[in-house]
Write a protein that holds these residues in place. Sequence first.
Motif, PDB file in Angstrom:
ATOM      1  N   GLU A   1       0.830  -1.205   0.000  1.00 23.11           N
ATOM      2  CA  GLU A   1       0.000   0.000   0.000  1.00 23.11           C
ATOM      3  C   GLU A   1       0.867   1.259   0.000  1.00 23.11           C
ATOM      4  N   VAL A   2       1.926   1.250   0.788  1.00 23.23           N
ATOM      5  CA  VAL A   2       2.828   2.402   0.837  1.00 23.23           C
ATOM      6  C   VAL A   2       3.505   2.601  -0.508  1.00 23.23           C
ATOM      7  N   LEU A   3       4.020   1.510  -1.085  1.00 28.50           N
ATOM      8  CA  LEU A   3       4.684   1.606  -2.385  1.00 28.50           C
ATOM      9  C   LEU A   3       3.728   2.089  -3.469  1.00 28.50           C
ATOM     10  N   ASP A   4       2.511   1.539  -3.485  1.00 31.95           N
ATOM     11  CA  ASP A   4       1.522   1.955  -4.489  1.00 31.95           C
ATOM     12  C   ASP A   4       1.179   3.435  -4.375  1.00 31.95           C
ATOM     13  N   ASN A   5       0.995   3.899  -3.148  1.00 30.10           N
ATOM     14  CA  ASN A   5       0.488   5.258  -2.946  1.00 30.10           C
ATOM     15  C   ASN A   5       1.559   6.333  -2.875  1.00 30.10           C
ATOM     16  N   SER A   6       2.819   5.944  -2.771  1.00 32.46           N
ATOM     17  CA  SER A   6       3.906   6.928  -2.724  1.00 32.46           C
ATOM     18  C   SER A   6       4.162   7.501  -4.109  1.00 32.46           C
ATOM     19  N   GLN A   7       4.593   8.756  -4.135  1.00 33.67           N
ATOM     20  CA  GLN A   7       5.059   9.347  -5.389  1.00 33.67           C
ATOM     21  C   GLN A   7       6.377   8.677  -5.757  1.00 33.67           C
ATOM     22  N   LYS A   8       6.485   8.226  -7.005  1.00 31.34           N
ATOM     23  CA  LYS A   8       7.676   7.532  -7.472  1.00 31.34           C
ATOM     24  C   LYS A   8       8.290   8.329  -8.619  1.00 31.34           C
ATOM     25  N   TYR A   9       9.600   8.576  -8.536  1.00 28.04           N
ATOM     26  CA  TYR A   9      10.347   9.226  -9.605  1.00 28.04           C
ATOM     27  C   TYR A   9      11.290   8.187 -10.199  1.00 28.04           C
ATOM     28  N   VAL A  10      11.323   8.125 -11.530  1.00 27.56           N
ATOM     29  CA  VAL A  10      12.107   7.114 -12.219  1.00 27.56           C
ATOM     30  C   VAL A  10      13.045   7.782 -13.213  1.00 27.56           C
ATOM     31  N   THR A  11      14.350   7.559 -13.036  1.00 31.61           N
ATOM     32  CA  THR A  11      15.311   8.098 -13.991  1.00 31.61           C
ATOM     33  C   THR A  11      15.497   7.094 -15.114  1.00 31.61           C
ATOM     34  N   SER A  12      15.391   7.568 -16.334  1.00 31.03           N
ATOM     35  CA  SER A  12      15.561   6.671 -17.477  1.00 31.03           C
ATOM     36  C   SER A  12      15.737   7.475 -18.751  1.00 31.03           C
ATOM     37  N   ARG A  13      16.560   6.941 -19.638  1.00 29.44           N
ATOM     38  CA  ARG A  13      16.690   7.505 -20.980  1.00 29.44           C
ATOM     39  C   ARG A  13      15.861   6.714 -21.980  1.00 29.44           C
ATOM     40  N   SER A  14      15.351   5.552 -21.572  1.00 30.32           N
ATOM     41  CA  SER A  14      14.629   4.696 -22.519  1.00 30.32           C
ATOM     42  C   SER A  14      13.128   4.596 -22.258  1.00 30.32           C
ATOM     43  N   LEU A  15      12.672   4.778 -21.029  1.00 30.35           N
ATOM     44  CA  LEU A  15      11.235   4.695 -20.751  1.00 30.35           C
ATOM     45  C   LEU A  15      10.504   5.910 -21.313  1.00 30.35           C
ATOM     46  N   ARG A  16       9.233   5.733 -21.572  1.00 33.05           N
ATOM     47  CA  ARG A  16       8.375   6.820 -22.040  1.00 33.05           C
ATOM     48  C   ARG A  16       7.133   6.863 -21.160  1.00 33.05           C
ATOM     49  N   GLU A  17       6.570   8.054 -21.006  1.00 34.03           N
ATOM     50  CA  GLU A  17       5.329   8.179 -20.244  1.00 34.03           C
ATOM     51  C   GLU A  17       4.158   7.817 -21.147  1.00 34.03           C
ATOM     52  N   PRO A  18       3.065   7.317 -20.574  1.00 36.85           N
ATOM     53  CA  PRO A  18       2.828   7.164 -19.137  1.00 36.85           C
ATOM     54  C   PRO A  18       3.495   5.903 -18.598  1.00 36.85           C
ATOM     55  N   LEU A  19       4.008   6.014 -17.376  1.00 35.38           N
ATOM     56  CA  LEU A  19       4.594   4.864 -16.702  1.00 35.38           C
ATOM     57  C   LEU A  19       3.476   3.994 -16.141  1.00 35.38           C
ATOM     58  N   PRO A  20       3.704   2.676 -16.042  1.00 38.62           N
ATOM     59  CA  PRO A  20       2.616   1.768 -15.690  1.00 38.62           C
ATOM     60  C   PRO A  20       2.153   1.791 -14.236  1.00 38.62           C
ATOM     61  N   TRP A  21       3.017   2.152 -13.295  1.00 39.15           N
ATOM     62  CA  TRP A  21       2.672   2.090 -11.876  1.00 39.15           C
ATOM     63  C   TRP A  21       2.113   3.444 -11.468  1.00 39.15           C
ATOM     64  N   LYS A  22       0.987   3.452 -10.791  1.00 40.09           N
ATOM     65  CA  LYS A  22       0.360   4.725 -10.428  1.00 40.09           C
ATOM     66  C   LYS A  22       1.306   5.589  -9.603  1.00 40.09           C
ATOM     67  N   ASN A  23       1.118   6.892  -9.697  1.00 43.78           N
ATOM     68  CA  ASN A  23       1.938   7.880  -8.977  1.00 43.78           C
ATOM     69  C   ASN A  23       3.406   7.843  -9.402  1.00 43.78           C
ATOM     70  N   SER A  24       3.657   7.544 -10.674  1.00 42.40           N
ATOM     71  CA  SER A  24       5.025   7.482 -11.182  1.00 42.40           C
ATOM     72  C   SER A  24       5.284   8.623 -12.149  1.00 42.40           C
ATOM     73  N   THR A  25       6.449   9.261 -11.988  1.00 42.48           N
ATOM     74  CA  THR A  25       6.857  10.367 -12.849  1.00 42.48           C
ATOM     75  C   THR A  25       8.215  10.058 -13.444  1.00 42.48           C
ATOM     76  N   LEU A  26       8.347  10.224 -14.744  1.00 46.89           N
ATOM     77  CA  LEU A  26       9.597   9.970 -15.439  1.00 46.89           C
ATOM     78  C   LEU A  26      10.517  11.171 -15.320  1.00 46.89           C
ATOM     79  N   LEU A  27      11.782  10.909 -14.958  1.00 47.10           N
ATOM     80  CA  LEU A  27      12.831  11.916 -14.990  1.00 47.10           C
ATOM     81  C   LEU A  27      13.730  11.554 -16.166  1.00 47.10           C
ATOM     82  N   ALA A  28      13.418  12.094 -17.330  1.00 46.12           N
ATOM     83  CA  ALA A  28      14.158  11.756 -18.546  1.00 46.12           C
ATOM     84  C   ALA A  28      15.437  12.579 -18.625  1.00 46.12           C
ATOM     85  N   GLY A  29      16.433  12.052 -19.327  1.00 49.24           N
ATOM     86  CA  GLY A  29      17.676  12.783 -19.516  1.00 49.24           C
ATOM     87  C   GLY A  29      18.742  12.359 -18.535  1.00 49.24           C
TER      88      GLY A  29
END
Length: 197
Positions: free
Chosen positions: A82-110
């Motif tokens: 529950e904590v993992l699902d509901n927490s805001q998640k930031y993901v660093t990646s040069r290959s992923l594209r939004e939208p990310l599959p897990w709720k509350n996830s934001t891509l940090l591209a570059g």
Amino acid sequence: MRKIVATISLTLDGVMQAPGRPDEDRRGGFEHGGWAAAYRDAVMMQAMGEGMAQKAELLFGRRTYEDFFSVWPGRTDNPFTEVLDNSQKYVTSRSLREPLPWKNSTLLAGDAAETVARLKEQPGNDMALLGSGELLQTLMRHGLVDQYVLLIHPLVLGRGRRLFNADAAHAALRLVKSVTTTTGVLIATYAAATEAR
């Protein structure tokens, strides 16, 4: 400025690769996956629960994010999903594209160091980095990690990806807290010293 707190399971010889499951990370022919499972106890679960209760946002590299997403969402057999699902998640990646599959996830591209440094400057909760070895190495080289929670297991593996490798930057750390579990794991919390010695 908010802090980055890295929580890492490692062996006495510094290996942090694949503590959770046999198939977690076989890079380099690593065959010891799941090495941390036998050391879990109530003391460790309490310490990890206290950490999760801090309401930190989560910071992941691509590989660890995808691994966590394949394991945690939808589980009901633990207090962490529950904590993992509901927490805001930031993901660093040069290959992923939004939208990310897990709720509350934001891509940090570059560039990871640049995007994380900018994120640290923004208002918000502290950020917890879980695993994410390659991202952690990058952030350490740029002096962006403020605190380490190291779960040091009484085990020597001899090979595997290490937390502090030959490219590690010089850093002085200060012990803030330590707890020993009933299975001999030392949970040591270190703060980055303001000046290297």
